[in-house]
Design a protein around this motif. Sequence first.
Motif, PDB file in Angstrom:
ATOM      1  N   TYR A   3       0.836  -1.202   0.000  1.00 15.42           N
ATOM      2  CA  TYR A   3       0.000   0.000   0.000  1.00 15.42           C
ATOM      3  C   TYR A   3       0.870   1.251   0.000  1.00 15.42           C
ATOM      4  N   THR A   4       0.319   2.327  -0.527  1.00 15.20           N
ATOM      5  CA  THR A   4       0.939   3.632  -0.388  1.00 15.20           C
ATOM      6  C   THR A   4      -0.074   4.547   0.289  1.00 15.20           C
ATOM      7  N   LEU A   5       0.257   5.813   0.436  1.00 15.79           N
ATOM      8  CA  LEU A   5      -0.605   6.729   1.178  1.00 15.79           C
ATOM      9  C   LEU A   5      -1.240   7.753   0.247  1.00 15.79           C
ATOM     10  N   GLN A   6      -2.497   8.073   0.530  1.00 13.05           N
ATOM     11  CA  GLN A   6      -3.229   9.044  -0.281  1.00 13.05           C
ATOM     12  C   GLN A   6      -2.664  10.451  -0.131  1.00 13.05           C
ATOM     13  N   ALA A   7      -2.324  10.823   1.096  1.00  9.73           N
ATOM     14  CA  ALA A   7      -1.880  12.193   1.364  1.00  9.73           C
ATOM     15  C   ALA A   7      -0.958  12.189   2.581  1.00  9.73           C
ATOM     16  N   PRO A   8      -0.096  13.212   2.698  1.00  7.14           N
ATOM     17  CA  PRO A   8       0.781  13.300   3.871  1.00  7.14           C
ATOM     18  C   PRO A   8      -0.032  13.455   5.163  1.00  7.14           C
ATOM     19  N   VAL A   9       0.439  12.817   6.226  1.00  2.87           N
ATOM     20  CA  VAL A   9      -0.216  12.921   7.527  1.00  2.87           C
ATOM     21  C   VAL A   9       0.864  13.192   8.576  1.00  2.87           C
ATOM     22  N   GLN A  10       0.542  14.062   9.544  1.00  4.14           N
ATOM     23  CA  GLN A  10       1.523  14.436  10.552  1.00  4.14           C
ATOM     24  C   GLN A  10       1.053  14.043  11.950  1.00  4.14           C
ATOM     25  N   SER A  11       2.026  13.937  12.837  1.00  2.97           N
ATOM     26  CA  SER A  11       1.726  13.647  14.245  1.00  2.97           C
ATOM     27  C   SER A  11       2.645  14.509  15.103  1.00  2.97           C
ATOM     28  N   GLY A  87       6.797   2.864  -1.337  1.00  2.00           N
ATOM     29  CA  GLY A  87       6.819   4.246  -1.822  1.00  2.00           C
ATOM     30  C   GLY A  87       6.403   5.221  -0.733  1.00  2.00           C
ATOM     31  N   VAL A  88       6.848   4.950   0.503  1.00  4.25           N
ATOM     32  CA  VAL A  88       6.454   5.794   1.644  1.00  4.25           C
ATOM     33  C   VAL A  88       7.699   6.246   2.412  1.00  4.25           C
ATOM     34  N   LEU A  89       7.722   7.530   2.721  1.00  9.07           N
ATOM     35  CA  LEU A  89       8.782   8.132   3.525  1.00  9.07           C
ATOM     36  C   LEU A  89       8.210   8.541   4.881  1.00  9.07           C
ATOM     37  N   ALA A  90       8.929   8.193   5.942  1.00  5.65           N
ATOM     38  CA  ALA A  90       8.578   8.657   7.295  1.00  5.65           C
ATOM     39  C   ALA A  90       9.708   9.559   7.774  1.00  5.65           C
ATOM     40  N   THR A  91       9.358  10.739   8.247  1.00  5.59           N
ATOM     41  CA  THR A  91      10.346  11.632   8.850  1.00  5.59           C
ATOM     42  C   THR A  91       9.875  12.005  10.248  1.00  5.59           C
ATOM     43  N   VAL A  92      10.820  12.183  11.154  1.00  6.24           N
ATOM     44  CA  VAL A  92      10.502  12.677  12.489  1.00  6.24           C
ATOM     45  C   VAL A  92      11.510  13.767  12.824  1.00  6.24           C
ATOM     46  N   VAL A  93      10.984  14.960  13.058  1.00  8.68           N
ATOM     47  CA  VAL A  93      11.798  16.106  13.458  1.00  8.68           C
ATOM     48  C   VAL A  93      11.787  16.153  14.984  1.00  8.68           C
ATOM     49  N   ARG A  94      12.980  16.225  15.605  1.00  2.85           N
ATOM     50  CA  ARG A  94      13.034  16.280  17.068  1.00  2.85           C
ATOM     51  C   ARG A  94      13.628  17.606  17.523  1.00  2.85           C
ATOM     52  N   TYR A  95      12.908  18.251  18.423  1.00  2.00           N
ATOM     53  CA  TYR A  95      13.427  19.400  19.152  1.00  2.00           C
ATOM     54  C   TYR A  95      13.769  18.903  20.560  1.00  2.00           C
ATOM     55  N   TYR A  96      15.041  18.912  20.899  1.00  5.18           N
ATOM     56  CA  TYR A  96      15.502  18.376  22.183  1.00  5.18           C
ATOM     57  C   TYR A  96      15.025  19.249  23.337  1.00  5.18           C
ATOM     58  N   GLY A  97      14.462  18.600  24.360  1.00  7.60           N
ATOM     59  CA  GLY A  97      13.892  19.341  25.480  1.00  7.60           C
ATOM     60  C   GLY A  97      14.788  19.457  26.695  1.00  7.60           C
ATOM     61  N   LYS A 120      -3.737   7.769  11.223  1.00  3.90           N
ATOM     62  CA  LYS A 120      -4.641   8.749  10.587  1.00  3.90           C
ATOM     63  C   LYS A 120      -4.530   8.726   9.065  1.00  3.90           C
ATOM     64  N   ALA A 121      -3.583   7.958   8.541  1.00  3.15           N
ATOM     65  CA  ALA A 121      -3.335   7.972   7.092  1.00  3.15           C
ATOM     66  C   ALA A 121      -4.329   7.086   6.349  1.00  3.15           C
ATOM     67  N   GLU A 122      -4.659   7.511   5.142  1.00  4.13           N
ATOM     68  CA  GLU A 122      -5.534   6.710   4.280  1.00  4.13           C
ATOM     69  C   GLU A 122      -4.664   5.949   3.291  1.00  4.13           C
ATOM     70  N   LYS A 123      -4.740   4.626   3.367  1.00  2.31           N
ATOM     71  CA  LYS A 123      -3.903   3.785   2.510  1.00  2.31           C
ATOM     72  C   LYS A 123      -4.636   3.443   1.218  1.00  2.31           C
ATOM     73  N   THR A 124      -3.850   3.274   0.157  1.00  2.00           N
ATOM     74  CA  THR A 124      -4.404   2.866  -1.126  1.00  2.00           C
ATOM     75  C   THR A 124      -3.487   1.803  -1.719  1.00  2.00           C
ATOM     76  N   PRO A 125      -4.056   0.751  -2.332  1.00  2.00           N
ATOM     77  CA  PRO A 125      -3.202  -0.310  -2.883  1.00  2.00           C
ATOM     78  C   PRO A 125      -2.273   0.230  -3.978  1.00  2.00           C
ATOM     79  N   VAL A 126      -1.056  -0.290  -3.997  1.00  2.00           N
ATOM     80  CA  VAL A 126      -0.109   0.062  -5.058  1.00  2.00           C
ATOM     81  C   VAL A 126      -0.475  -0.757  -6.290  1.00  2.00           C
ATOM     82  N   VAL A 127      -0.713  -0.084  -7.403  1.00  2.00           N
ATOM     83  CA  VAL A 127      -1.031  -0.756  -8.660  1.00  2.00           C
ATOM     84  C   VAL A 127       0.230  -0.783  -9.516  1.00  2.00           C
ATOM     85  N   ARG A 128       0.685  -1.980  -9.848  1.00  2.00           N
ATOM     86  CA  ARG A 128       1.880  -2.097 -10.679  1.00  2.00           C
ATOM     87  C   ARG A 128       1.478  -1.999 -12.152  1.00  2.00           C
ATOM     88  N   HIS A 129       2.287  -1.265 -12.899  1.00  2.00           N
ATOM     89  CA  HIS A 129       1.990  -1.031 -14.315  1.00  2.00           C
ATOM     90  C   HIS A 129       3.059  -1.639 -15.220  1.00  2.00           C
TER      91      HIS A 129
END
Length: 201
Positions: A3-11, A87-97, A120-129
């Motif tokens: 699966y891939t993701l329909q749109a970017p989602v943040q946390s 086809g998915v990238l995860a990033t986490v930005v950390r501000y040290y406390g 919270k992300a909406e997944k969609t099947p990856v279609v191979r072409h």
Amino acid sequence: MPYTLQAPVQSELVIKKSRFLGCVESVPDRAAALARVAQRRTEHPGATHVCWALMAGGHSAANDDGEPGGTAGRPMLEVLRHQDLEGVLATVVRYYGGTPLGAGGLVRAYTDSVAQALLKAEKTPVVRHQMLHCVLPYALEGWLRRELDTHSASLVDVTHGEGVSATLRVPEAQAAALVGRINDAGQGKVVWLGGQDDVDG
């Protein structure tokens, strides 16, 4: 099935005054992922770390960006793997406390940041072409353009010479049926060029 993701989602997580800003989004390849990581750094110039994990093109990559080895990128990658994502990238930005979290605390923080975004992300099947290349008579060009819609295919390129040279992008599951339809309509006058190239996405 990947699966891939329909749109970017943040946390966003705050743990002992450290802020963790997670983001999951679809990317076509590693180059696009690295460009996106660079953009996240630009958006957060005061961040202590911008860690990331990538699943794309059957390959994976992860980067701890200065956090202790194995406490950020690798745990983030494991979350993507367990969700069967492609086809998915995860990033986490950390501000040290100001308060160290320890290795276990970091693993949990980075894992949770990605996991919460994916909830919270909406997944969609990856279609191979596949890419198909053929030359057909002029009389069939209009028919071909109409036929592509019924097979969820698209015309990538067309050139006109002695015949119509067409490059078609078609979902793998539809490729054989489309080739059959074109061959039937062409009655032996369609020439297929080269192999059938596998394309993802």
